[in-house]
Design a protein around this motif. Structure first.
Motif, short mmCIF file in Angstrom:
data_model
loop_
_atom_site.label_atom_id
_atom_site.label_comp_id
_atom_site.label_asym_id
_atom_site.label_seq_id
_atom_site.Cartn_x
_atom_site.Cartn_y
_atom_site.Cartn_z
N VAL A 47 0.82 -1.22 0.00
CA VAL A 47 0.00 0.00 0.00
C VAL A 47 0.86 1.26 0.00
N ASN A 48 2.00 1.26 0.71
CA ASN A 48 2.83 2.46 0.66
C ASN A 48 4.15 2.22 -0.08
N GLY A 49 4.16 1.18 -0.92
CA GLY A 49 5.30 0.97 -1.81
C GLY A 49 6.53 0.38 -1.15
N LEU A 50 6.41 -0.13 0.09
CA LEU A 50 7.55 -0.80 0.71
C LEU A 50 7.83 -2.13 0.03
N GLU A 51 6.80 -2.73 -0.53
CA GLU A 51 6.94 -3.94 -1.34
C GLU A 51 6.43 -3.61 -2.74
N PRO A 52 7.21 -3.90 -3.78
CA PRO A 52 6.69 -3.70 -5.13
C PRO A 52 5.72 -4.82 -5.50
N GLN A 55 1.39 -6.83 -10.63
CA GLN A 55 0.14 -6.66 -11.39
C GLN A 55 -0.88 -5.89 -10.56
N GLY A 56 -1.75 -5.16 -11.27
CA GLY A 56 -2.83 -4.46 -10.60
C GLY A 56 -2.46 -3.02 -10.26
N GLU A 57 -3.29 -2.39 -9.46
CA GLU A 57 -3.08 -0.98 -9.13
C GLU A 57 -3.48 -0.72 -7.68
N ILE A 58 -2.70 0.13 -7.02
CA ILE A 58 -3.05 0.62 -5.69
C ILE A 58 -3.01 2.14 -5.75
N ARG A 59 -4.08 2.76 -5.27
CA ARG A 59 -4.13 4.23 -5.18
C ARG A 59 -4.36 4.65 -3.73
N VAL A 60 -3.58 5.61 -3.30
CA VAL A 60 -3.77 6.18 -1.96
C VAL A 60 -4.11 7.65 -2.16
N ASN A 61 -5.33 8.01 -1.76
CA ASN A 61 -5.80 9.39 -1.95
C ASN A 61 -5.67 9.82 -3.42
N GLY A 62 -5.93 8.88 -4.33
CA GLY A 62 -5.90 9.18 -5.76
C GLY A 62 -4.54 9.03 -6.42
N ILE A 63 -3.48 8.82 -5.62
CA ILE A 63 -2.12 8.71 -6.19
C ILE A 63 -1.77 7.25 -6.41
N SER A 64 -1.31 6.92 -7.62
CA SER A 64 -0.97 5.54 -7.96
C SER A 64 0.38 5.16 -7.35
N VAL A 65 0.37 4.14 -6.48
CA VAL A 65 1.59 3.71 -5.78
C VAL A 65 2.59 3.06 -6.74
N GLY A 66 2.08 2.30 -7.70
CA GLY A 66 2.97 1.56 -8.60
C GLY A 66 3.48 2.35 -9.78
N ASP A 67 2.99 3.57 -9.97
CA ASP A 67 3.42 4.40 -11.10
C ASP A 67 4.86 4.85 -10.89
#
Length: 242
Positions: A47-52, A55-67
């Motif tokens: 969720v906060n990018g500590l683990e890459p 596949q798929g997408e995670i957004r926190v407050n509209g911001i894409s973590v995997g981008d």
């Protein structure tokens, strides 16, 4: 606040997360539970990018973590994370632990950072410990400092990764009490925990994971009333009978 959409992750050829989808709305408290090795901690660290994740997408407050274009350091500054093993800097005083990221990441003055840190230390019941070092505190006290440190960054949401599992039974409640208070104040929270009493008290929803999958994602009353899956029923019968 947190959107997880069809997220999968592999370690080499071993798949640890399979097609997980859920969302956590602003002000919602969601408890993630399940047996060891079910992917709970891995999911919360994605969720906060500590683990890459692959596949798929995670957004926190509209911001894409995997981008790749996302500034993860900036994102993490707004997402409070409390770990199983406190992760305090042992060579720094409690006050220094509370002020370092405020000064370095948020650009606060030392005076403002100390003021904020001491207020939060008071809030978690540890104002008298400000000049001590982590090694001079009990496990429960260290974890409360870790929560105060996360709150000092003015997070939009909080992630908890088994925050009580390294503690003696007597210390668990002092940490849970702080978490319950946070929940009542409307903090958005995603908590990986086996503390079912906490889940019953403050969670809005319970997510049950097994073998890298979200098996159930239910309102608290439904989950504790009659879980739909046999696996969740089996898990609950074991955990609630001890």
């Amino acid at each position: 606040m947190i959107e997880i959409n069809k997220v999968s992750k592999w370690y080499g050829s071993f798949q640890v997360l399979t097609d997980n989808t859920t969302r956590i709305d602003k002000g919602e408290v969601v408890v993630v539970c399940g047996p060891s090795g079910s992917g709970k901690s891995t999911l919360i660290k994605c969720v906060n990018g500590l683990e890459p994740f692959q596949q798929g997408e995670i957004r926190v407050n509209g911001i894409s973590v995997g981008d790749p274009k996302t500034n993860l350091s900036k994102l993490r500054a707004g997402v409070g994370m409390v770990f199983q093993h406190f992760e305090l800097f042992p060579h720094m005083s409690i006050t220094e632990n509370l002020t370092l990221a405020q000064i370095k990441v948020l650009g606060r003055s030392k005076e403002a950072a100390v003021d904020k840190g001491l207020k939060l230390l008071d809030r978690v019941g540890l104002k008298t410990q400000a000049d001590k070092f982590p090694g001079q505190l009990s496990g429960g006290q260290q974890q409360r400092v870790a929560i105060a440190r996360a709150l000092a960054m003015d997070p939009i949401c909080m992630l908890f990764d088994e925050p009580t599992s390294a503690l003696d039974p007597e210390m668990i409640n002092e940490v849970l009490d702080v978490m319950v208070e946070l929940a009542h104040e409307g903090m958005t929270m995603m908590c990986v925990t086996h503390e079912m009493g906490f889940a019953r008290k403050v969670a809005h929803r319970v997510i049950f994971m097994d073998q890298g999958l979200i098996v159930e994602d239910a309102q608290k009353e439904d989950f504790f009333g009659q879980p739909r899956s046999d696996r969740a029923q089996q898990f609950l019968s074991k955990i609630l009978n001890h």
